[in-house]
Design an enzyme around this catalytic site. Structure first.
Site, PDB file in Angstrom:
ATOM      1  N   ARG A   1       0.816  -1.213   0.000  1.00 45.94           N
ATOM      2  CA  ARG A   1       0.000   0.000   0.000  1.00 45.94           C
ATOM      3  C   ARG A   1       0.852   1.267   0.000  1.00 45.94           C
ATOM      4  O   ARG A   1       0.450   2.298  -0.567  1.00 45.94           O
ATOM      5  CB  ARG A   1      -0.946   0.005   1.206  1.00 45.94           C
ATOM      6  CG  ARG A   1      -2.075   1.042   1.123  1.00 45.94           C
ATOM      7  CD  ARG A   1      -2.936   1.068   2.370  1.00 45.94           C
ATOM      8  NE  ARG A   1      -4.127   1.898   2.203  1.00 45.94           N
ATOM      9  CZ  ARG A   1      -4.866   2.358   3.205  1.00 45.94           C
ATOM     10  NH1 ARG A   1      -4.548   2.062   4.451  1.00 45.94           N
ATOM     11  NH2 ARG A   1      -5.925   3.117   2.968  1.00 45.94           N
TER      12      ARG A   1
ATOM     13  N   SER B   1      -7.046   7.038  -0.746  1.00 42.50           N
ATOM     14  CA  SER B   1      -7.073   5.580  -0.686  1.00 42.50           C
ATOM     15  C   SER B   1      -8.104   5.224   0.379  1.00 42.50           C
ATOM     16  O   SER B   1      -7.958   5.590   1.547  1.00 42.50           O
ATOM     17  CB  SER B   1      -5.690   5.040  -0.301  1.00 42.50           C
ATOM     18  OG  SER B   1      -5.718   3.636  -0.169  1.00 42.50           O
ATOM     19  N   SER B   2      -9.164   4.543  -0.020  1.00 45.09           N
ATOM     20  CA  SER B   2     -10.304   4.303   0.866  1.00 45.09           C
ATOM     21  C   SER B   2      -9.937   3.418   2.048  1.00 45.09           C
ATOM     22  O   SER B   2      -8.881   2.774   2.068  1.00 45.09           O
ATOM     23  CB  SER B   2     -11.454   3.649   0.094  1.00 45.09           C
ATOM     24  OG  SER B   2     -11.926   4.488  -0.927  1.00 45.09           O
ATOM     25  N   GLN B   3     -10.818   3.372   3.037  1.00 41.60           N
ATOM     26  CA  GLN B   3     -10.626   2.509   4.199  1.00 41.60           C
ATOM     27  C   GLN B   3     -10.550   1.055   3.731  1.00 41.60           C
ATOM     28  O   GLN B   3     -11.443   0.564   3.039  1.00 41.60           O
ATOM     29  CB  GLN B   3     -11.786   2.696   5.169  1.00 41.60           C
ATOM     30  CG  GLN B   3     -11.643   1.921   6.451  1.00 41.60           C
ATOM     31  CD  GLN B   3     -12.783   2.205   7.421  1.00 41.60           C
ATOM     32  OE1 GLN B   3     -13.791   2.819   7.068  1.00 41.60           O
ATOM     33  NE2 GLN B   3     -12.630   1.744   8.645  1.00 41.60           N
TER      34      GLN B   3
END
Length: 369
Positions: A30, A76-78
């Site tokens: 990530r 960047s989403s949860q």
């Protein structure tokens, strides 16, 4: 680093990840998708040199990567929300997937790691360029990144699945044109000031709810207001006073409160999201016509209110809560949604216009006084 990744998976596994998706989260780095840093939820900018950089990257939290003033416009989403949406997409190797909202490219990388062939589009050319660069650095194959208007869906190809990672007011007809027979769309659609994620099936267009969520809202036709729109989000309701005491012991947990919120918004057009100064939690409110006053229903059934129409809004909030209880507290997944075409005739969208309870909750207990 191994411990950080292990804790990361443990946080996400609350959603019962499939082995393939767990492997994708465990192996796709990530941090490569936020190389310049990000804003944490508290607004602090974190860069790779900061000690909290990697622990925050590998936490179950949204990483905001671009602002317009104070408003987040790319992120960047949860991860747990990403996981729920990807699981609902039901990806199989070789599937062609269209993603609306490239963001950092991390979500597309996860999809590609499941064997999908992904086209991801973003209306912001700089966001698309950074996502393309990050995917290349991560060595992710099988993803095409396009700078294109999400409403049109980008290149006129056919897809087995479509996933949308930005909050929208409805479904673009262009997406339906691109969907192969038997396909589905996973889309966060505005409802009561938030964006519950819907599993949408064509012919006739219907949907069920995957989970509750909040997303950054899309601009243009995908975010346009229409006759079925709820009031805009109340940033904060000030001078609230408790006008109705707590009624439920114990208070509703998070999932039950979301069920109440969804039902209230299905039944009344003035329900929306509100925040209360000094409290971090999100609440649903029945807003007055000005949008600056109304009634907020808390998880324990207490109601706070302010403004000249407070009495009317409190009565509505009480009636909505009582109706939900009388139906055995249906969860959000109990609803079935229908759609109607609305908006500018030149750029229409399919917006939810009917909500039907398909099942009832199993807990018949009445609220305690």
């Amino acid at each position: 680093m191994e411990d950080v990744r292990r804790r990361y998976l443990e946080q996400i596994r609350g959603g019962n990840l499939s082995p393939a998706l767990a492997e994708a989260f465990a192996t796709v780095p990530r941090e490569i998708f936020v190389p310049d840093g990000f804003h944490r939820r508290d607004g602090q900018w974190v860069v790779p040199a900061d000690p909290e950089y990697l622990p925050t990257v590998y936490s179950d939290d949204v990483l905001v990567t671009k602002l317009a003033g104070d408003v987040p416009i790319s992120s960047s989403s949860q991860p747990s929300l990403m996981a729920a949406m990807i699981e609902a997409l039901d990806v199989a190797p070789g599937m062609r997937i269209l993603e609306i909202g490239a963001g950092t490219g991390y979500n597309a990388a996860l999809l590609a790691s499941l064997g999908a062939v992904v086209t991801t589009v973003d209306v912001q050319a700089d966001v698309a360029a950074r996502a393309r660069s990050a995917l290349a650095r991560a060595g992710i194959a099988g993803v095409r990144v396009e700078a294109a208007d999400g409403y049109t869906g980008g290149p006129p190809d056919r897809y087995d699945r479509i996933i949308v990672t930005v909050g929208v007011a409805g479904i673009s007809p262009h997406w339906l044109d691109r969907l192969a027979p038997g396909g589905r769309l996973i889309v966060p659609v505005a409802h009561g000031g938030i964006h519950p994620v819907l599993d949408v099936r064509p012919g006739p267009l219907t949907a069920t709810v995957v989970c509750a969520a909040g997303f950054m809202g899309a601009a243009g036709p995908l975010g346009a207001r229409h006759p079925h729109s709820h009031p805009p989000v109340a940033v904060a309701l000030d001078n609230l006073e408790e006008v109705s005491p707590a009624r439920w012991r114990p208070a509703l947990d998070v999932d039950a409160y979301r069920g109440l919120w969804f039902a209230a918004a299905a039944w009344h057009h003035r329900v929306s999201h509100a925040s209360i100064p000094g409290r971090e939690q999100s609440y649903f409110a029945v807003l007055d016509d000005s949008g600056a006053g109304g009634a907020v229903v808390l998880a324990d059934g207490a109601i706070l209110a302010a403004g000249p129409e407070a009495e009317r809004c409190v009565a509505v909030g009480t009636a909505l809560s009582d109706r939900w209880w009388s139906l055995n507290r249906p969860p959000i997944r109990a609803w079935r949604i229908g759609f109607a075409q609305v908006g500018d005739p030149a750029t229409p969208i399919w917006s939810p216009n009917s909500w039907t309870l398909a099942t009832a909750a199993e807990d018949p207990a009445p609220p305690e006084a």
